[in-house]
Design a protein around this motif. Structure first.
Motif, PDB file in Angstrom:
ATOM      1  N   LEU A 291       0.853  -1.188   0.000  1.00  0.00           N
ATOM      2  CA  LEU A 291       0.000   0.000   0.000  1.00  0.00           C
ATOM      3  C   LEU A 291       0.889   1.238   0.000  1.00  0.00           C
ATOM      4  O   LEU A 291       1.767   1.372   0.856  1.00  0.00           O
ATOM      5  N   LEU A 292       0.656   2.155  -0.955  1.00  0.00           N
ATOM      6  CA  LEU A 292       1.539   3.293  -1.124  1.00  0.00           C
ATOM      7  C   LEU A 292       0.755   4.576  -1.359  1.00  0.00           C
ATOM      8  O   LEU A 292      -0.346   4.550  -1.912  1.00  0.00           O
ATOM      9  N   GLY A 293       1.353   5.693  -0.980  1.00  0.00           N
ATOM     10  CA  GLY A 293       0.846   6.989  -1.378  1.00  0.00           C
ATOM     11  C   GLY A 293       1.309   7.294  -2.794  1.00  0.00           C
ATOM     12  O   GLY A 293       2.244   6.663  -3.313  1.00  0.00           O
ATOM     13  N   ARG A 294       0.690   8.275  -3.434  1.00  0.00           N
ATOM     14  CA  ARG A 294       0.994   8.553  -4.835  1.00  0.00           C
ATOM     15  C   ARG A 294       2.453   8.931  -5.063  1.00  0.00           C
ATOM     16  O   ARG A 294       3.102   8.424  -5.977  1.00  0.00           O
TER      17      ARG A 294
ATOM     18  N   THR B  76       0.961  -7.153  -5.508  1.00  0.00           N
ATOM     19  CA  THR B  76      -0.167  -6.284  -5.816  1.00  0.00           C
ATOM     20  C   THR B  76       0.052  -4.957  -5.118  1.00  0.00           C
ATOM     21  O   THR B  76       0.252  -4.921  -3.898  1.00  0.00           O
ATOM     22  N   LYS B  77       0.037  -3.897  -5.882  1.00  0.00           N
ATOM     23  CA  LYS B  77       0.324  -2.569  -5.336  1.00  0.00           C
ATOM     24  C   LYS B  77      -0.962  -1.740  -5.334  1.00  0.00           C
ATOM     25  O   LYS B  77      -1.589  -1.571  -6.379  1.00  0.00           O
ATOM     26  N   TYR B  78      -1.323  -1.257  -4.162  1.00  0.00           N
ATOM     27  CA  TYR B  78      -2.470  -0.350  -4.020  1.00  0.00           C
ATOM     28  C   TYR B  78      -1.921   1.052  -3.822  1.00  0.00           C
ATOM     29  O   TYR B  78      -1.152   1.292  -2.887  1.00  0.00           O
ATOM     30  N   VAL B  79      -2.311   1.972  -4.690  1.00  0.00           N
ATOM     31  CA  VAL B  79      -1.823   3.349  -4.570  1.00  0.00           C
ATOM     32  C   VAL B  79      -3.008   4.257  -4.275  1.00  0.00           C
ATOM     33  O   VAL B  79      -4.034   4.210  -4.959  1.00  0.00           O
ATOM     34  N   VAL B  80      -2.877   5.058  -3.229  1.00  0.00           N
ATOM     35  CA  VAL B  80      -3.933   5.986  -2.820  1.00  0.00           C
ATOM     36  C   VAL B  80      -3.746   7.291  -3.571  1.00  0.00           C
ATOM     37  O   VAL B  80      -2.743   7.987  -3.398  1.00  0.00           O
TER      38      VAL B  80
ATOM     39  N   GLY C 256       0.956   2.861 -14.811  1.00  0.00           N
ATOM     40  CA  GLY C 256       2.155   2.533 -15.570  1.00  0.00           C
ATOM     41  C   GLY C 256       3.031   1.484 -14.926  1.00  0.00           C
ATOM     42  O   GLY C 256       4.222   1.399 -15.231  1.00  0.00           O
ATOM     43  N   TRP C 257       2.472   0.682 -14.051  1.00  0.00           N
ATOM     44  CA  TRP C 257       3.201  -0.407 -13.405  1.00  0.00           C
ATOM     45  C   TRP C 257       2.214  -1.540 -13.205  1.00  0.00           C
ATOM     46  O   TRP C 257       1.138  -1.347 -12.636  1.00  0.00           O
ATOM     47  N   ARG C 258       2.547  -2.717 -13.674  1.00  0.00           N
ATOM     48  CA  ARG C 258       1.593  -3.815 -13.629  1.00  0.00           C
ATOM     49  C   ARG C 258       1.250  -4.203 -12.192  1.00  0.00           C
ATOM     50  O   ARG C 258       1.996  -3.916 -11.259  1.00  0.00           O
ATOM     51  N   ASN C 259       0.116  -4.887 -12.051  1.00  0.00           N
ATOM     52  CA  ASN C 259      -0.386  -5.323 -10.743  1.00  0.00           C
ATOM     53  C   ASN C 259      -0.656  -4.143  -9.814  1.00  0.00           C
ATOM     54  O   ASN C 259      -0.410  -4.227  -8.610  1.00  0.00           O
ATOM     55  N   THR C 260      -1.139  -3.055 -10.388  1.00  0.00           N
ATOM     56  CA  THR C 260      -1.428  -1.863  -9.597  1.00  0.00           C
ATOM     57  C   THR C 260      -2.932  -1.628  -9.520  1.00  0.00           C
ATOM     58  O   THR C 260      -3.637  -1.692 -10.527  1.00  0.00           O
ATOM     59  N   VAL C 261      -3.407  -1.345  -8.317  1.00  0.00           N
ATOM     60  CA  VAL C 261      -4.809  -1.031  -8.069  1.00  0.00           C
ATOM     61  C   VAL C 261      -4.878   0.381  -7.507  1.00  0.00           C
ATOM     62  O   VAL C 261      -4.163   0.715  -6.560  1.00  0.00           O
ATOM     63  N   VAL C 262      -5.697   1.222  -8.084  1.00  0.00           N
ATOM     64  CA  VAL C 262      -5.825   2.608  -7.642  1.00  0.00           C
ATOM     65  C   VAL C 262      -6.984   2.740  -6.660  1.00  0.00           C
ATOM     66  O   VAL C 262      -8.102   2.316  -6.946  1.00  0.00           O
ATOM     67  N   LEU C 263      -6.705   3.328  -5.502  1.00  0.00           N
ATOM     68  CA  LEU C 263      -7.735   3.628  -4.512  1.00  0.00           C
ATOM     69  C   LEU C 263      -8.007   5.122  -4.542  1.00  0.00           C
ATOM     70  O   LEU C 263      -7.115   5.922  -4.279  1.00  0.00           O
ATOM     71  N   GLY C 264      -9.219   5.497  -4.848  1.00  0.00           N
ATOM     72  CA  GLY C 264      -9.581   6.907  -4.879  1.00  0.00           C
ATOM     73  C   GLY C 264     -10.310   7.311  -3.619  1.00  0.00           C
ATOM     74  O   GLY C 264      -9.901   6.979  -2.505  1.00  0.00           O
ATOM     75  N   SER C 265     -11.421   8.013  -3.766  1.00  0.00           N
ATOM     76  CA  SER C 265     -12.207   8.422  -2.606  1.00  0.00           C
ATOM     77  C   SER C 265     -12.736   7.173  -1.891  1.00  0.00           C
ATOM     78  O   SER C 265     -13.026   6.153  -2.506  1.00  0.00           O
ATOM     79  N   GLY C 266     -12.844   7.265  -0.594  1.00  0.00           N
ATOM     80  CA  GLY C 266     -13.275   6.116   0.187  1.00  0.00           C
ATOM     81  C   GLY C 266     -12.184   5.090   0.410  1.00  0.00           C
ATOM     82  O   GLY C 266     -12.450   3.934   0.744  1.00  0.00           O
ATOM     83  N   TRP C 267     -10.924   5.525   0.256  1.00  0.00           N
ATOM     84  CA  TRP C 267      -9.823   4.574   0.365  1.00  0.00           C
ATOM     85  C   TRP C 267      -9.659   3.995   1.768  1.00  0.00           C
ATOM     86  O   TRP C 267      -9.231   2.847   1.928  1.00  0.00           O
ATOM     87  N   LEU C 268     -10.033   4.764   2.801  1.00  0.00           N
ATOM     88  CA  LEU C 268      -9.921   4.237   4.160  1.00  0.00           C
ATOM     89  C   LEU C 268     -10.821   3.026   4.352  1.00  0.00           C
ATOM     90  O   LEU C 268     -10.423   2.023   4.955  1.00  0.00           O
ATOM     91  N   GLU C 269     -12.037   3.104   3.848  1.00  0.00           N
ATOM     92  CA  GLU C 269     -12.948   1.972   3.936  1.00  0.00           C
ATOM     93  C   GLU C 269     -12.425   0.791   3.127  1.00  0.00           C
ATOM     94  O   GLU C 269     -12.551  -0.364   3.531  1.00  0.00           O
TER      95      GLU C 269
END
Length: 201
Positions: free
Chosen positions: A64-67, A95-99, A107-120
């Protein structure tokens, strides 16, 4: 090809035991986790410390990473043509989750973007099937996770250097009365690994 998806909440697939969320940080003796001088080198050659990093990576399948940290890592690790540390391959497979509210194409495989509601989304991710959820760098994200009480363990690689300035891991005003020290180790390069677990674990 880049694998990109948007995280959506689901009521299915919850496990009875929550996945631990672990913050791993490199820091100076005076507590700075912000690299503003040359105290940290990602290619530092210490085989024992590298073996420890690989051991920890084997216990985690999610990052889990920040932008900003995500973009810094994306601009470095995938570009290495010959990585003797093996870290580039590990990061590529995880698997990388970026907030981020602005990132559309990671631009990096296995990446999931978390937008609004990321805490939930993170709270539900902790209840899903899988191994440890790792967090590194991402100071603002770490502050938010700490404030929300979502962190289960801290792994702190303390470097023998004093930077004298820079942001700290723990947000101002946040009190954690006691942590359980569950491990400590010193490497040949002088770095000390301290592992703390929250008492709720």
């Amino acid at each position: 090809m880049t694998d990109v998806s948007r995280f959506s909440l689901s009521a299915n697939g919850k496990a009875s035991n929550m996945r631990p969320l672990v913050i791993t940080q490199n820091m100076t003796v005076d507590g700075s986790v912000e690299t503003l001088t040359d105290w940290f080198d990602p290619n530092e050659d210490d085989r024992e410390m590298l073996a420890e990093i690989h051991r920890q990576s084997a216990a985690s399948d999610t990052l889990l990473l920040g932008r900003k940290t995500f973009e810094d890592m994306r601009g470095y690790w995938p570009e290495l043509e010959d990585d003797p540390t093996g870290i580039a391959e590990i990061l590529d497979k995880q698997t990388k989750y970026v907030v981020s509210s602005t990132l559309a194409e990671p631009g990096w495989r296995n990446t999931v973007v978390l937008g609004s509601g990321w805490l939930e989304a993170v709270a539900e991710l902790k209840e899903s099937e899988g191994n440890e959820i790792g967090v590194t760098g991402s100071i603002s994200l770490c502050h938010a996770l700490i404030q929300q009480g979502l962190v289960d363990e801290y792994r702190l690689f303390v470097y023998p250097a004093v930077q004298g300035f820079g942001r700290r891991l723990f947000p101002e005003g946040r009190s954690i009365p006691r942590l359980n020290l569950v491990g400590s180790k010193t490497f040949q390069n002088g770095v000390c690994l301290l592992t703390y677990r929250t008492r709720s674990r």
